[in-house]
Write an enzyme that holds these catalytic residues in place. Structure first.
Site, mmCIF file in Angstrom:
data_model
loop_
_atom_site.group_PDB
_atom_site.id
_atom_site.type_symbol
_atom_site.label_atom_id
_atom_site.label_comp_id
_atom_site.label_asym_id
_atom_site.label_seq_id
_atom_site.Cartn_x
_atom_site.Cartn_y
_atom_site.Cartn_z
ATOM 1 N N ASN A 16 0.829 -1.201 0.000
ATOM 2 C CA ASN A 16 0.000 0.000 0.000
ATOM 3 C C ASN A 16 0.874 1.266 0.000
ATOM 4 O O ASN A 16 2.017 1.206 0.424
ATOM 5 C CB ASN A 16 -0.910 0.004 1.227
ATOM 6 C CG ASN A 16 -2.063 -0.970 1.086
ATOM 7 O OD1 ASN A 16 -2.643 -1.102 0.023
ATOM 8 N ND2 ASN A 16 -2.388 -1.667 2.171
ATOM 9 N N CYS A 23 -5.637 -7.116 -3.206
ATOM 10 C CA CYS A 23 -6.107 -6.777 -1.854
ATOM 11 C C CYS A 23 -7.249 -7.723 -1.522
ATOM 12 O O CYS A 23 -8.032 -8.109 -2.399
ATOM 13 C CB CYS A 23 -6.585 -5.320 -1.829
ATOM 14 S SG CYS A 23 -7.304 -4.794 -0.259
ATOM 15 N N HIS A 24 -7.366 -8.088 -0.259
ATOM 16 C CA HIS A 24 -8.396 -9.060 0.137
ATOM 17 C C HIS A 24 -9.708 -8.410 0.555
ATOM 18 O O HIS A 24 -10.615 -9.087 1.021
ATOM 19 C CB HIS A 24 -7.875 -9.941 1.280
ATOM 20 C CG HIS A 24 -7.317 -9.172 2.437
ATOM 21 N ND1 HIS A 24 -6.119 -9.502 3.028
ATOM 22 C CD2 HIS A 24 -7.767 -8.086 3.098
ATOM 23 C CE1 HIS A 24 -5.873 -8.655 4.012
ATOM 24 N NE2 HIS A 24 -6.865 -7.802 4.072
ATOM 25 N N HIS A 68 -9.936 -0.154 -1.453
ATOM 26 C CA HIS A 68 -10.399 0.233 -0.124
ATOM 27 C C HIS A 68 -11.628 1.150 -0.178
ATOM 28 O O HIS A 68 -12.128 1.553 0.865
ATOM 29 C CB HIS A 68 -9.288 0.916 0.707
ATOM 30 C CG HIS A 68 -8.205 -0.011 1.107
ATOM 31 N ND1 HIS A 68 -7.033 0.426 1.704
ATOM 32 C CD2 HIS A 68 -8.078 -1.350 1.012
ATOM 33 C CE1 HIS A 68 -6.239 -0.598 1.944
ATOM 34 N NE2 HIS A 68 -6.853 -1.694 1.528
ATOM 35 N N ARG A 82 -19.612 8.101 18.391
ATOM 36 C CA ARG A 82 -20.783 7.363 17.911
ATOM 37 C C ARG A 82 -20.374 6.134 17.111
ATOM 38 O O ARG A 82 -20.978 5.065 17.259
ATOM 39 C CB ARG A 82 -21.645 8.287 17.033
ATOM 40 C CG ARG A 82 -22.850 7.578 16.403
ATOM 41 C CD ARG A 82 -23.724 8.553 15.633
ATOM 42 N NE ARG A 82 -23.186 8.923 14.339
ATOM 43 C CZ ARG A 82 -23.461 8.301 13.199
ATOM 44 N NH1 ARG A 82 -24.255 7.237 13.191
ATOM 45 N NH2 ARG A 82 -22.959 8.726 12.049
#
Length: 442
Positions: free
Chosen positions: A155, A177-178, A207, A274
């Site tokens: 990355n 990428c997984h 991503h 939150r």
């Protein structure tokens, strides 16, 4: 392409835990058990550990029989690459010290990061210190194994693939990428559906791709997911569930990752609370990886058997498909070139790819939903400025990339962004190409 014993070079093999998982996946295929595994790392101790682990895994998975891989270790990268058919890149330039800098310096400016390896200030400088290594790696590949496929795991994925595409002559390059696979598998578990029975299609950027279709036996699973979310307030305390509710398509990376690519969450204390966002989470992951490496090293020294399981990664599947001609679909990061209509042609996109004896063949997706493409374009615009900085030796483009980054722009005024970039350049100067080491002030 039919290879009875492909040569597979691991660059950055000292990432021992990841190397072990990839080897377990590779050697699970009987056709690959006679492969030549060539390991390279610049750290002698890590290289020796990787070699010891590889030999033990090979013995265990092949039963020590006649068909077993040849394992070699190389301090010189070109020796590992010579005549390779596949090159797996897993380098992490600067290791823990550089990663800590990526978090500590921005934190002094009040800039929050969770993972810091894809976008934002962390992603920018991880890319800039990786590009020189990628360029020299590509030059070596062009000279000693020009027909090899470069399978990149390092990355920031999209920036690295764009740089490799534009700065080198390599064409057999795909980023892996997984996140798509594990997102769909997690959704299947959440919905109580066997993951192997789920049909799906995703596309976007690494991503931040989007699950465009999610089906079981011909039925759309999104209505079932909507009901689960409506009935469970704790599910609604996840960033990517929040994004899904507002955008209509589920994002393919964890909430920690996803929070960094948009301006809505990390800058607000109430949202951090939150959505339970773990600031600086990646530093803990780095420490865990180092502890796992040390455990492996010590186990080898003591003669203790290693516990290694397969990881379902794409690189071994690609190698098997190209080697044997077995067709399968994986998700790959590749230059856009007409694959997604409403994203920039120069950007790196994540799309389904057919793999067989002809290689990795990306699938044209068409247009993404407008709201998804809008976020992806912001992501790719920042990427493009980082790549321009390296290609044109232009330090101003580094600052402009940080100004364009959504989360950074939400948190800091422009003068502070430039000051932060100056401090990051000073901290990483020895890892950057010389033309990018200048500090510019305001």
């Amino acid at each position: 392409m039919t290879l009875t014993a492909p040569k597979i070079a691991f660059i950055g093999a000292g990432s021992v835990v990841f190397t072990q998982g990839l080897l377990a996946d590779l050697l699970a295929f009987p056709e690959l058990q006679g492969a030549h595994i060539a390991l390279h790392d610049i750290d002698a101790e890590r290289l020796a550990t990787a070699e010891g682990a590889a030999r033990q895994i090979a013995d265990r998975l092949t039963g020590g029989g006649a068909t077993r891989p040849r394992v070699t270790a190389h301090a010189e990268r070109r020796d590992a690459l010579a005549d390779a058919d596949f090159v797996i890149n897993i380098v992490q330039v600067g290791m823990r010290a550089a990663t800590r800098t990526d978090f500590d310096v921005p934190a002094r400016y009040g800039l929050r990061q969770t993972i810091g390896d894809t976008l934002g200030v962390g992603g920018i400088f991880r890319a800039l210190r990786t590009f020189p290594v990628l360029k020299s790696l590509a030059e070596d590949i062009a000279e000693v194994c020009p027909d090899a496929w470069l399978l990149n795991y390092t990355n920031p994925m999209a920036m690295n693939i764009q740089y490799l595409t534009e700065a080198t002559g390599l064409t057999r390059v795909v980023g892996l990428c997984h996140s798509v696979y594990w997102t769909v598998r997690d959704l299947a578990d959440l919905l109580g559906v066997p993951h192997q029975e789920v049909g799906y299609r995703a596309a976007g950027v690494n991503h931040q791709a989007w699950v465009l279709r999610l089906e079981h036996q011909g039925s759309d699973l999104y209505p079932r997911l909507d009901k689960l979310i409506a009935d469970d307030p704790e599910l609604r305390r996840r960033v990517r569930v929040d994004m899904y509710r507002r955008l209509g398509y589920y994002p393919t990376e964890t909430s920690e990752h996803s929070s960094e690519y948009v301006p809505w969450y990390l800058h607000h204390d109430s949202e951090v609370e939150r959505l339970r966002l773990p600031i600086g989470a990646y530093l803990g992951i780095v420490d865990e990886n180092i502890a796992a490496y040390e455990q492996t090293r010590d186990a080898l020294a003591e003669g203790t058997p290693l516990t290694v399981e397969g990881t379902m990664e794409y690189a071994p599947q690609i190698i098997h498909s190209i080697t044997t001609g077995t067709p399968r679909t994986v998700y790959g990061n590749v230059p856009n070139r007409g694959l997604i209509d409403n994203l920039p042609a120069t950007g790196t996109v994540e799309v389904p790819c057919l793999v067989d004896g002809l290689g990795v063949q990306p699938t044209r997706v068409g247009a993404l939903p407008a709201q998804c493409a809008a976020l992806n374009r912001s992501y790719l615009s920042m990427n493009d400025l980082v790549v321009r900085a390296a290609l044109e030796d232009d330090p101003r483009s580094i600052r402009q990339a940080a100004m364009t980054d959504p989360a950074t722009a939400a948190a800091l005024p422009v003068e502070r962004i430039w000051d932060l970039c100056d401090d990051m350049v000073r901290a990483h100067a020895d890892l950057l190409q010389p033309g990018l080491r200048a500090t510019l002030g305001h």
